[in-house]
Design a protein around this motif. Sequence first.
Motif, mmCIF file in Angstrom:
data_model
loop_
_atom_site.group_PDB
_atom_site.id
_atom_site.type_symbol
_atom_site.label_atom_id
_atom_site.label_comp_id
_atom_site.label_asym_id
_atom_site.label_seq_id
_atom_site.Cartn_x
_atom_site.Cartn_y
_atom_site.Cartn_z
ATOM 1 N N GLY A 157 35.368 24.183 75.895
ATOM 2 C CA GLY A 157 35.449 25.578 76.280
ATOM 3 C C GLY A 157 36.799 26.211 76.055
ATOM 4 O O GLY A 157 36.919 27.430 76.011
ATOM 5 N N SER A 158 37.844 25.422 75.969
ATOM 6 C CA SER A 158 39.193 25.932 75.666
ATOM 7 C C SER A 158 39.984 24.826 74.977
ATOM 8 O O SER A 158 39.545 23.674 74.920
ATOM 9 C CB SER A 158 39.908 26.381 76.942
ATOM 10 O OG SER A 158 40.098 25.267 77.800
ATOM 11 N N SER A 159 41.137 25.193 74.489
ATOM 12 C CA SER A 159 41.963 24.215 73.767
ATOM 13 C C SER A 159 43.433 24.422 74.097
ATOM 14 O O SER A 159 43.862 25.564 74.319
ATOM 15 C CB SER A 159 41.750 24.379 72.256
ATOM 16 O OG SER A 159 42.655 23.573 71.538
ATOM 17 N N PRO A 160 44.194 23.327 74.154
ATOM 18 C CA PRO A 160 45.650 23.493 74.316
ATOM 19 C C PRO A 160 46.234 24.215 73.115
ATOM 20 O O PRO A 160 45.655 24.219 72.035
ATOM 21 C CB PRO A 160 46.157 22.045 74.402
ATOM 22 C CG PRO A 160 44.962 21.198 74.656
ATOM 23 C CD PRO A 160 43.794 21.914 74.070
ATOM 24 N N VAL A 161 47.381 24.829 73.326
ATOM 25 C CA VAL A 161 48.092 25.457 72.202
ATOM 26 C C VAL A 161 48.927 24.370 71.541
ATOM 27 O O VAL A 161 50.006 24.007 72.004
ATOM 28 C CB VAL A 161 48.982 26.617 72.697
ATOM 29 C CG1 VAL A 161 49.701 27.264 71.504
ATOM 30 C CG2 VAL A 161 48.154 27.644 73.435
ATOM 31 N N TRP A 162 48.395 23.819 70.441
ATOM 32 C CA TRP A 162 49.012 22.641 69.830
ATOM 33 C C TRP A 162 50.398 22.925 69.267
ATOM 34 O O TRP A 162 51.212 22.011 69.142
ATOM 35 C CB TRP A 162 48.101 22.105 68.722
ATOM 36 C CG TRP A 162 46.773 21.687 69.245
ATOM 37 C CD1 TRP A 162 45.602 22.363 69.114
ATOM 38 C CD2 TRP A 162 46.479 20.516 70.013
ATOM 39 N NE1 TRP A 162 44.584 21.698 69.748
ATOM 40 C CE2 TRP A 162 45.103 20.550 70.313
ATOM 41 C CE3 TRP A 162 47.229 19.456 70.488
ATOM 42 C CZ2 TRP A 162 44.470 19.558 71.051
ATOM 43 C CZ3 TRP A 162 46.611 18.466 71.222
ATOM 44 C CH2 TRP A 162 45.246 18.520 71.496
ATOM 45 N N LEU A 163 50.651 24.157 68.886
ATOM 46 C CA LEU A 163 51.973 24.502 68.366
ATOM 47 C C LEU A 163 52.848 25.105 69.453
ATOM 48 O O LEU A 163 53.853 25.761 69.158
ATOM 49 C CB LEU A 163 51.833 25.475 67.193
ATOM 50 C CG LEU A 163 51.161 24.879 65.945
ATOM 51 C CD1 LEU A 163 50.953 25.952 64.879
ATOM 52 C CD2 LEU A 163 51.994 23.732 65.371
ATOM 53 N N GLY A 164 52.465 24.872 70.722
ATOM 54 C CA GLY A 164 53.246 25.379 71.842
ATOM 55 C C GLY A 164 54.305 24.366 72.266
ATOM 56 O O GLY A 164 54.461 23.296 71.674
#
Length: 591
Positions: A157-164
Amino acid sequence: MGLQSNGLSLEVVGREISGRPVPGKPRRPAGPFLLGLPALLLSSLLLVPIVITVVAAFRTPDGSFGFGNFAVMGDRAALHAVGNSLAWVGVALALVVVGFLLALLSYRLPGLTSFLQPALVIPFAVSVLVSGATFRLIFDPAPEHGTVTAVFTKLFGSSPVWLGPGLFWLVLVSAFGWTWLGYVVSLFRAGLDAIPDDVSRTIAAEGVTGWRRLRALELPMLRPITGVVTLTLVIAAVRVFDLVLIVVPGPMQRDADVLGLNWWRATSAGDDTGRTAALGVVLFAIVAAVAVIGVRGLRRRRWAMPVSVVKPDPSLRRPKPSRRVRRTGWVVGFLVSLFWILPAVVLVATALHSPRQAGLRGWWSTDGLGFSSFTAAANAGLLRALLSTVLISAIATAVLLVIAVPTAYLVAWGGLPTWLGRVVMSAFVVLAVTPVQMYAAPLRDAIGAAGLAGSRVALALVHAAAGLPFAVLLLRSAFASAPPALVAEALQGSARQSAVLATVQRTYRPALVAVAVLEFALVWNDFIVGFLISGAGTTPLSLVLWGEARQFSTSAGTVAAAAVVASVVPAVLLLTFWQTVVRGLTVGSKP
């Protein structure tokens, strides 16, 4: 003194010795020493700027010498960069371990490499800049075109901000590992295959298995390869520069700062020359300390892989595994290959979308397919950069081969005194691990003062000088691993020097091919040397790619198209010669 032989009796009468005994020394012809003169001249392109940098690092503003400039290391940003650079060295060493374990698995499970090998070679052929662009596409935070983000959003349903913050390290390490793992696995696997079967059978008959076999047989036999692999990856890890620039978004780049990047920021901002030189010296000290591991594998001749001049008895080869084991290897190898080649598929599929659709939708979309992204890349100066890169790579490779071969022969069999041979080898090892930041600024200033800024020939000579140390180390290792009996035989006769050289060249041609192919590919994929030293007039391919990537969010299709074009030549070159390159890098394993 009397002698008897074949029925003859001889009597030899000597005269009394007059004067004190004088120890004699064999005469050393000076001619072979001239073979090293071109290497000395080419290496001076790096040696002189390195000396200038070292002097600048220890010269304080009042003209005296001391450690005052190293106070820059008390700066919080510099300490952060040092920590990150050390972490990258740790990543490189961890990758060596992982690669060795995978090679060991493929050795135990034949068939695994049938599909896996080509999938592992392709990432090694592309530049770090291309790898970074590819993984930035895969981990894009928008679920509409970021593969990993889309999968996580679909599943959870959601995803981490991988480039964060924090998570960008995962992307960086993934891109670095994707690039280098194939190189590590291939070399270790070649070393395992080179272990004589009769030795393996003897060890097995004595009941030495598992961890004891690893310690008693495989780890000692793989020491020379471990040296080459470790040295290469440590150099690559310390040179991490372009990967951070292209993967990490601008506002977070200081969190991912490494010493090389910190040096570039300080130089660009016009900081004091002594302080920036001190940063370069610290970077070099870190590399030199860690590279000692690799040096041991290259310096000791007795650690060279065994050379067999006689074909092994087929009856003593390893028994073929069962059909079930082979099928298991094929299935596992095929699945892993699909996963490993996925980033390349993403890159090509993105390039086949129009620039507008590539910025709006993912690579899996069927909208906007075509070659307009390639047209956009060509309009950005890609073709001119392509021709320039061909010229620079060809000149650098030719110069390197012409100079490295006689120099390696001189070090291996040229009759250098032992102490001088050690000094020469140590100097080449130091130059091999020296980061570009140690000579970039003085060399750039010198090239500019000579009116050669933007010259392709000048840049090619710098590349040849930078590649010369590793080429000499590799070729010297190949020449030195020649069987002593073969060399002793070649040394007989009037033309002994040419005979030795001809024998070594014929027997160890794979090492020559490896040096040529790797130098051409490395120069082709280079970013940091061209970026820090050359002017805009040379337009190497990677500089054009980086220029497009600076507007990554709006030019994903153009960046992907430029990356695909930039990767075709090195990929074809390495896929064609990979087996020979591996044999050349594992000198002596299968001449």
